[in-house]
Design an enzyme around this catalytic site. Structure first.
Site, PDB file in Angstrom:
ATOM      1  N   LYS A  75       0.974  -0.286  15.191  1.00 30.43           N
ATOM      2  CA  LYS A  75       2.400  -0.318  15.567  1.00 30.43           C
ATOM      3  C   LYS A  75       2.799  -1.522  16.429  1.00 30.43           C
ATOM      4  O   LYS A  75       3.993  -1.812  16.562  1.00 30.43           O
ATOM      5  CB  LYS A  75       2.761   0.972  16.338  1.00 30.43           C
ATOM      6  CG  LYS A  75       2.747   2.212  15.465  1.00 30.43           C
ATOM      7  CD  LYS A  75       3.899   2.202  14.489  1.00 30.43           C
ATOM      8  CE  LYS A  75       3.746   3.181  13.376  1.00 30.43           C
ATOM      9  NZ  LYS A  75       4.000   2.599  12.055  1.00 30.43           N
TER      10      LYS A  75
ATOM     11  N   HIS B 136       0.847  -1.200   0.000  1.00 31.19           N
ATOM     12  CA  HIS B 136       0.000   0.000   0.000  1.00 31.19           C
ATOM     13  C   HIS B 136       0.882   1.249   0.000  1.00 31.19           C
ATOM     14  O   HIS B 136       1.722   1.407   0.879  1.00 31.19           O
ATOM     15  CB  HIS B 136      -0.900   0.031   1.236  1.00 31.19           C
ATOM     16  CG  HIS B 136      -2.066  -0.905   1.142  1.00 31.19           C
ATOM     17  ND1 HIS B 136      -3.148  -0.852   1.994  1.00 31.19           N
ATOM     18  CD2 HIS B 136      -2.330  -1.903   0.273  1.00 31.19           C
ATOM     19  CE1 HIS B 136      -4.020  -1.785   1.648  1.00 31.19           C
ATOM     20  NE2 HIS B 136      -3.537  -2.438   0.618  1.00 31.19           N
TER      21      HIS B 136
ATOM     22  N   TYR C  11      -9.373   5.204   7.331  1.00 34.78           N
ATOM     23  CA  TYR C  11      -9.575   5.556   8.743  1.00 34.78           C
ATOM     24  C   TYR C  11     -10.646   6.641   8.788  1.00 34.78           C
ATOM     25  O   TYR C  11     -10.473   7.689   8.167  1.00 34.78           O
ATOM     26  CB  TYR C  11      -8.295   6.110   9.350  1.00 34.78           C
ATOM     27  CG  TYR C  11      -7.202   5.086   9.613  1.00 34.78           C
ATOM     28  CD1 TYR C  11      -7.102   4.437  10.836  1.00 34.78           C
ATOM     29  CD2 TYR C  11      -6.259   4.789   8.631  1.00 34.78           C
ATOM     30  CE1 TYR C  11      -6.091   3.516  11.085  1.00 34.78           C
ATOM     31  CE2 TYR C  11      -5.241   3.866   8.869  1.00 34.78           C
ATOM     32  CZ  TYR C  11      -5.163   3.235  10.100  1.00 34.78           C
ATOM     33  OH  TYR C  11      -4.162   2.323  10.344  1.00 34.78           O
TER      34      TYR C  11
ATOM     35  N   PRO D  12      -4.113   0.640  19.158  1.00 35.09           N
ATOM     36  CA  PRO D  12      -3.923  -0.013  17.864  1.00 35.09           C
ATOM     37  C   PRO D  12      -3.932   0.913  16.651  1.00 35.09           C
ATOM     38  O   PRO D  12      -3.465   0.517  15.580  1.00 35.09           O
ATOM     39  CB  PRO D  12      -5.105  -0.981  17.781  1.00 35.09           C
ATOM     40  CG  PRO D  12      -6.145  -0.392  18.665  1.00 35.09           C
ATOM     41  CD  PRO D  12      -5.413   0.295  19.765  1.00 35.09           C
TER      42      PRO D  12
ATOM     43  N   TYR E 270       3.846   6.557  10.101  1.00 35.32           N
ATOM     44  CA  TYR E 270       3.011   5.401   9.729  1.00 35.32           C
ATOM     45  C   TYR E 270       3.850   4.362   8.994  1.00 35.32           C
ATOM     46  O   TYR E 270       3.766   3.164   9.259  1.00 35.32           O
ATOM     47  CB  TYR E 270       1.832   5.852   8.861  1.00 35.32           C
ATOM     48  CG  TYR E 270       0.739   4.806   8.763  1.00 35.32           C
ATOM     49  CD1 TYR E 270      -0.414   4.902   9.533  1.00 35.32           C
ATOM     50  CD2 TYR E 270       0.869   3.703   7.926  1.00 35.32           C
ATOM     51  CE1 TYR E 270      -1.412   3.941   9.453  1.00 35.32           C
ATOM     52  CE2 TYR E 270      -0.100   2.724   7.847  1.00 35.32           C
ATOM     53  CZ  TYR E 270      -1.253   2.859   8.610  1.00 35.32           C
ATOM     54  OH  TYR E 270      -2.228   1.896   8.536  1.00 35.32           O
TER      55      TYR E 270
HETATM   56  C1  DHB Z   1      -5.238  -3.110  11.112  1.00 38.56           C
HETATM   57  C2  DHB Z   1      -5.106  -2.844  12.445  1.00 38.56           C
HETATM   58  C3  DHB Z   1      -4.769  -1.571  12.851  1.00 38.56           C
HETATM   59  O1  DHB Z   1      -4.632  -1.308  14.159  1.00 38.56           O
HETATM   60  C4  DHB Z   1      -4.566  -0.557  11.951  1.00 38.56           C
HETATM   61  O2  DHB Z   1      -4.260   0.682  12.377  1.00 38.56           O
HETATM   62  C5  DHB Z   1      -4.671  -0.829  10.617  1.00 38.56           C
HETATM   63  C6  DHB Z   1      -5.020  -2.110  10.197  1.00 38.56           C
HETATM   64  C7  DHB Z   1      -5.596  -4.475  10.658  1.00 38.56           C
HETATM   65  O3  DHB Z   1      -5.896  -5.328  11.507  1.00 38.56           O
HETATM   66  O4  DHB Z   1      -5.654  -4.715   9.461  1.00 38.56           O
END
Ligand code: DHB
Length: 368
Positions: free
Chosen positions: A275, A51, A179, A271, A363
């Site tokens: 990370k 990506h 997001y 999450p 990121y």
């Molecule tokens: C996923 C989990 C995340 O915490 C995130 O920021 C992006 C993707 C995932 O499980 O695909």
């Protein structure tokens, strides 16, 4: 055995249980390099989805941040469970000593050169003597407890919400992650493959996944997606549904004598930004280099600096994940002033190229 160092792996659960857990799925390029270096990336290189950016949106609008342009590095979508499967296969090829259903109950003598572990098996208690013990047993594991409290400052914040996540047999709503900072709460559209979507919504902390039917999930998820994605959403049967409560935790010491903590055993970041797994891999990078340096050259420098190096990177990731979480979630405890500030933070990210550059660097993953 790698670098001439033999290991014994003790796991509390069965292999089947370990491989049934759905975990995160976004890898920084540094993580991909580490897996290649370790010789376990053949399937990853065949199946991964690269990506070059992400979309961020709210009720009215959405915009894209381009990682390739702003940081020079893409990210990789490949499930953590798949990495675990690849690691098991590599260990099997190596005839590694993996002992399942062996919960550790005690770690001792870590301040000497001969630490030991006591663990349970179906038939009784066992003891294992080692040169070093590396606790990779997660936040709820026992490893951290054997760093004495006098040497262990802990930093913790719980957030008043969790993520309800589903893995669904449906094509992803978009070819990159989305997001969404909706007025009904956060939502995230991720994926595992072209046929498998991984979607999340923010829910109050005390919610139970059993209270959420698939239908209720899809209805709420659709309402939280920016309009052009909501129109395109395809639903499908859920394969897994679970809730993870959000917390931030850092143990201020990741090494005590001959005990090292790696990954969630030593720290948890919220999450948002994915990370957690990437930090576990950077911990292992520092820890394994330190052990090789010690065994091959008798040099203690890497071990002495392990905690500081790993924690520097953990706190940098915490800073980013905490900021991203606060900006994108609806917080029932915050006042109007704080909510307005978060909206301004989001507006700034949308308008300011410098802010997008900062986002992309973090990121895509900070250097080791
Ligand atoms: C996923 C989990 C995340 O915490 C995130 O920021 C992006 C993707 C995932 O499980 O695909």
């Amino acid at each position: 055995m790698r670098h001439g160092i033999s290991t014994v792996l003790l796991e509390k659960h069965t292999r089947q249980h370990v491989l049934s857990r759905v975990r995160a799925g976004v890898l920084e390029s540094g993580t991909v390099h580490e897996l290649r270096d370790a010789g376990v990336a053949q399937r990853l290189d065949r199946e991964r989805i690269e990506h070059g950016g992400v979309c961020l949106g709210d009720d009215n609008t959405d915009f894209r941040i381009d990682f390739r342009e702003l940081s020079g590095r893409p990210v990789t979508v490949y499930g953590q469970t798949e990495i675990t499967r690849d690691l098991y296969e590599a260990l099997d090829r190596d005839c590694a000593d993996i002992r399942h259903e062996c919960p550790v109950v005690e770690i001792g003598n870590v301040e000497t050169t001969q630490p030991h572990l006591l663990y349970r098996t179906r038939t009784g208690a066992c003891r294992l003597d080692a040169d070093f013990i590396v606790a990779c047993d997660g936040y709820h594991g026992v490893g951290r407890r054997f760093v004495p409290t006098s040497h262990r400052t802990e930093f913790e914040r719980r957030l008043p919400y969790g993520w309800l996540g589903i893995l669904a047999e449906a094509p992803p709503v978009h070819h990159e992650l989305v997001y969404s900072r909706s007025s009904r709460g956060f939502a995230l559209a991720s994926m595992r493959s072209q046929q498998l979507s991984r979607y999340y919504i923010q829910v109050p902390r005390q919610h139970d996944p059993k209270d959420w039917s698939d239908q209720a999930f899809w209805k709420e998820f659709r309402r939280r997606l920016p309009g052009r994605f909501a129109d395109r959403l395809q639903t499908g049967p859920s394969i897994e549904k679970s809730i993870a409560n959000l917390r931030a935790f850092v143990c201020g010491t990741l090494r005590f004598g001959r005990l090292l903590l790696c990954g969630d055993a030593g720290h948890i970041v919220p999450p948002t930004g994915a990370k957690g797994l990437n930090l576990a891999v950077s911990d292992v990078h520092y820890a394994s280099n330190a052990l090789v340096q010690y065994f091959h050259h008798g040099d203690l420098q890497g071990l002495d600096s392990y905690s500081r190096k790993a924690l520097d990177r953990v706190w940098l990731a915490m800073r980013f994940s905490w900021w991203m979480t606060r900006m994108l979630h609806l917080d029932p405890q915050s006042d109007g002033f704080e909510s307005q500030l978060r909206s301004a933070e989001f507006l700034h990210l949308r308008r300011a190229p410098g802010a997008q550059g900062m986002f992309a660097e973090n990121y895509a993953g900070l250097p080791y």
